[in-house]
Design a protein around this motif. Sequence first.
Motif, PDB file in Angstrom:
ATOM      1  N   GLU A 155      18.684  12.737 -16.864  1.00  0.00           N
ATOM      2  CA  GLU A 155      18.204  11.733 -15.919  1.00  0.00           C
ATOM      3  C   GLU A 155      16.703  11.564 -16.166  1.00  0.00           C
ATOM      4  O   GLU A 155      15.987  12.550 -16.311  1.00  0.00           O
ATOM      5  CB  GLU A 155      18.409  12.187 -14.470  1.00  0.00           C
ATOM      6  N   VAL A 156      16.244  10.337 -16.226  1.00  0.00           N
ATOM      7  CA  VAL A 156      14.811  10.063 -16.375  1.00  0.00           C
ATOM      8  C   VAL A 156      14.368   9.356 -15.098  1.00  0.00           C
ATOM      9  O   VAL A 156      15.018   8.422 -14.635  1.00  0.00           O
ATOM     10  CB  VAL A 156      14.537   9.171 -17.607  1.00  0.00           C
ATOM     11  N   PHE A 157      13.260   9.797 -14.527  1.00  0.00           N
ATOM     12  CA  PHE A 157      12.780   9.188 -13.295  1.00  0.00           C
ATOM     13  C   PHE A 157      11.268   9.017 -13.353  1.00  0.00           C
ATOM     14  O   PHE A 157      10.579   9.739 -14.052  1.00  0.00           O
ATOM     15  CB  PHE A 157      13.187  10.018 -12.065  1.00  0.00           C
ATOM     16  N   ALA A 158      10.793   8.003 -12.611  1.00  0.00           N
ATOM     17  CA  ALA A 158       9.356   7.708 -12.570  1.00  0.00           C
ATOM     18  C   ALA A 158       8.904   7.634 -11.128  1.00  0.00           C
ATOM     19  O   ALA A 158       9.684   7.323 -10.231  1.00  0.00           O
ATOM     20  CB  ALA A 158       9.078   6.384 -13.271  1.00  0.00           C
ATOM     21  N   ASP A 159       7.619   7.914 -10.930  1.00  0.00           N
ATOM     22  CA  ASP A 159       7.045   7.918  -9.594  1.00  0.00           C
ATOM     23  C   ASP A 159       5.802   7.031  -9.594  1.00  0.00           C
ATOM     24  O   ASP A 159       4.960   7.132 -10.477  1.00  0.00           O
ATOM     25  CB  ASP A 159       6.660   9.357  -9.223  1.00  0.00           C
ATOM     26  N   ALA A 160       5.721   6.140  -8.622  1.00  0.00           N
ATOM     27  CA  ALA A 160       4.537   5.292  -8.468  1.00  0.00           C
ATOM     28  C   ALA A 160       4.307   5.045  -6.987  1.00  0.00           C
ATOM     29  O   ALA A 160       5.257   4.844  -6.233  1.00  0.00           O
ATOM     30  CB  ALA A 160       4.732   3.970  -9.191  1.00  0.00           C
ATOM     31  N   THR A 161       3.045   5.063  -6.584  1.00  0.00           N
ATOM     32  CA  THR A 161       2.680   4.758  -5.208  1.00  0.00           C
ATOM     33  C   THR A 161       1.897   3.460  -5.216  1.00  0.00           C
ATOM     34  O   THR A 161       0.832   3.383  -5.828  1.00  0.00           O
ATOM     35  CB  THR A 161       1.826   5.886  -4.606  1.00  0.00           C
ATOM     36  N   LEU A 162       2.425   2.443  -4.568  1.00  0.00           N
ATOM     37  CA  LEU A 162       1.737   1.164  -4.518  1.00  0.00           C
ATOM     38  C   LEU A 162       0.645   1.214  -3.455  1.00  0.00           C
ATOM     39  O   LEU A 162       0.863   1.735  -2.356  1.00  0.00           O
ATOM     40  CB  LEU A 162       2.719   0.034  -4.199  1.00  0.00           C
ATOM     41  N   PRO A 163      -0.512   0.685  -3.768  1.00  0.00           N
ATOM     42  CA  PRO A 163      -1.608   0.720  -2.798  1.00  0.00           C
ATOM     43  C   PRO A 163      -1.366  -0.241  -1.632  1.00  0.00           C
ATOM     44  O   PRO A 163      -0.545  -1.161  -1.730  1.00  0.00           O
ATOM     45  CB  PRO A 163      -2.819   0.277  -3.623  1.00  0.00           C
ATOM     46  N   VAL A 164      -2.092  -0.013  -0.550  1.00  0.00           N
ATOM     47  CA  VAL A 164      -2.050  -0.905   0.605  1.00  0.00           C
ATOM     48  C   VAL A 164      -2.484  -2.293   0.146  1.00  0.00           C
ATOM     49  O   VAL A 164      -3.383  -2.446  -0.682  1.00  0.00           O
ATOM     50  CB  VAL A 164      -3.005  -0.385   1.708  1.00  0.00           C
ATOM     51  N   GLY A 165      -1.819  -3.314   0.638  1.00  0.00           N
ATOM     52  CA  GLY A 165      -2.194  -4.679   0.279  1.00  0.00           C
ATOM     53  C   GLY A 165      -1.240  -5.332  -0.698  1.00  0.00           C
ATOM     54  O   GLY A 165      -1.396  -6.498  -1.026  1.00  0.00           O
ATOM     55  N   THR A 166      -0.248  -4.578  -1.169  1.00  0.00           N
ATOM     56  CA  THR A 166       0.719  -5.187  -2.098  1.00  0.00           C
ATOM     57  C   THR A 166       1.831  -5.913  -1.340  1.00  0.00           C
ATOM     58  O   THR A 166       2.672  -6.549  -1.954  1.00  0.00           O
ATOM     59  CB  THR A 166       1.333  -4.131  -3.046  1.00  0.00           C
ATOM     60  N   GLY A 167       1.811  -5.792  -0.027  1.00  0.00           N
ATOM     61  CA  GLY A 167       2.791  -6.511   0.791  1.00  0.00           C
ATOM     62  C   GLY A 167       4.180  -5.930   0.644  1.00  0.00           C
ATOM     63  O   GLY A 167       4.365  -4.807   0.186  1.00  0.00           O
ATOM     64  N   ASP A 168       5.168  -6.734   1.042  1.00  0.00           N
ATOM     65  CA  ASP A 168       6.551  -6.262   0.972  1.00  0.00           C
ATOM     66  C   ASP A 168       7.310  -6.912  -0.180  1.00  0.00           C
ATOM     67  O   ASP A 168       8.531  -6.974  -0.174  1.00  0.00           O
ATOM     68  CB  ASP A 168       7.271  -6.510   2.295  1.00  0.00           C
ATOM     69  N   ALA A 169       6.578  -7.399  -1.190  1.00  0.00           N
ATOM     70  CA  ALA A 169       7.219  -8.012  -2.353  1.00  0.00           C
ATOM     71  C   ALA A 169       8.105  -6.972  -3.038  1.00  0.00           C
ATOM     72  O   ALA A 169       7.696  -5.822  -3.225  1.00  0.00           O
ATOM     73  CB  ALA A 169       6.158  -8.531  -3.330  1.00  0.00           C
ATOM     74  N   PRO A 170       9.329  -7.347  -3.398  1.00  0.00           N
ATOM     75  CA  PRO A 170      10.212  -6.380  -4.055  1.00  0.00           C
ATOM     76  C   PRO A 170       9.692  -6.016  -5.451  1.00  0.00           C
ATOM     77  O   PRO A 170       9.183  -6.863  -6.172  1.00  0.00           O
ATOM     78  CB  PRO A 170      11.542  -7.127  -4.154  1.00  0.00           C
ATOM     79  N   VAL A 171       9.804  -4.766  -5.807  1.00  0.00           N
ATOM     80  CA  VAL A 171       9.432  -4.323  -7.149  1.00  0.00           C
ATOM     81  C   VAL A 171      10.600  -4.629  -8.074  1.00  0.00           C
ATOM     82  O   VAL A 171      11.707  -4.129  -7.890  1.00  0.00           O
ATOM     83  CB  VAL A 171       9.099  -2.822  -7.168  1.00  0.00           C
ATOM     84  N   THR A 172      10.349  -5.476  -9.065  1.00  0.00           N
ATOM     85  CA  THR A 172      11.406  -5.855 -10.006  1.00  0.00           C
ATOM     86  C   THR A 172      11.257  -5.149 -11.354  1.00  0.00           C
ATOM     87  O   THR A 172      12.178  -5.145 -12.159  1.00  0.00           O
ATOM     88  CB  THR A 172      11.394  -7.381 -10.253  1.00  0.00           C
ATOM     89  N   GLU A 173      10.094  -4.556 -11.580  1.00  0.00           N
ATOM     90  CA  GLU A 173       9.879  -3.822 -12.831  1.00  0.00           C
ATOM     91  C   GLU A 173       8.849  -2.732 -12.586  1.00  0.00           C
ATOM     92  O   GLU A 173       7.817  -2.962 -11.958  1.00  0.00           O
ATOM     93  CB  GLU A 173       9.368  -4.768 -13.920  1.00  0.00           C
ATOM     94  N   LEU A 174       9.165  -1.538 -13.084  1.00  0.00           N
ATOM     95  CA  LEU A 174       8.246  -0.409 -12.998  1.00  0.00           C
ATOM     96  C   LEU A 174       8.066   0.125 -14.414  1.00  0.00           C
ATOM     97  O   LEU A 174       9.033   0.465 -15.081  1.00  0.00           O
ATOM     98  CB  LEU A 174       8.823   0.689 -12.091  1.00  0.00           C
TER      99      LEU A 174
END
Length: 197
Positions: A155-174
Amino acid sequence: MALALALPGAGCCLNPPAADVILDLGFRSPEQTLLTFQTGMRGDLPRLEYACLSSAFRAREGLSQLAYREFRDRWMEENPWLRKGVAEAELVRREDLAPGAVRLYLSSYGQRFELVLVREDFVQAYSGERLLHDELIERLSLRLGTEDREDGGREVFADATLPVGTGDAPVTELRVGSEWKIDDVRESSGPPRPLES
C-alpha cells in the motif's frame, strides 16, 4: 547571392524539439531535467526553462515566472554561450556531490559547461486545474509511505495538510514526489573525464 547572404544567419538558429523529445520531458532525473531545459531553450519556451530552476536559484535571483523573462534576456546577453551552447550540449560526465546534488559536465562546440542540480521534495494539491497547495518539504519520507500487504503487495499512501484559505474545493489530484532542478549553470574551466558507461 541571396543564398550566400542567408547562410551566415542560418548557423545561429536552434532546431525546435522533435515530438519524441517532448514526450521525454520531466524532472525525474538530472539527465531528464537537462533535456527539459535544453528543450525549453531550443523552443524559446521561458516557462519551461523556469520550471527547470531550483527554488534556491529563483530565490537568489529574485525570480517569479514573469521576472524570469526579463532576467533570461539579460542572462543570455551577459553569457552568449548559454543559449546555443547549453541547448546543443552533450553530457560528458556526471559527478555525485552529496545526497540530493549532482554536477553534470557538458560539452558543445569546443566549450565546456557545468550544471549543478539538486533534488527537491514537494507536495502539491489541485482542485481541477486550480493549484490549492504547493510546498517544498524537507524529506519525501515524511509525507510518502508504504505498508506491506498480506498478499505480498504494498500500500502506498501520502499525507498533505492544506493551509487555511483553500476553501472547501475538492482535491482532485495530490502529488507527492521528488524532482531534480537546476541550481547553477556556468562555463567550465577544467577538461572533464569521459562519461563512464
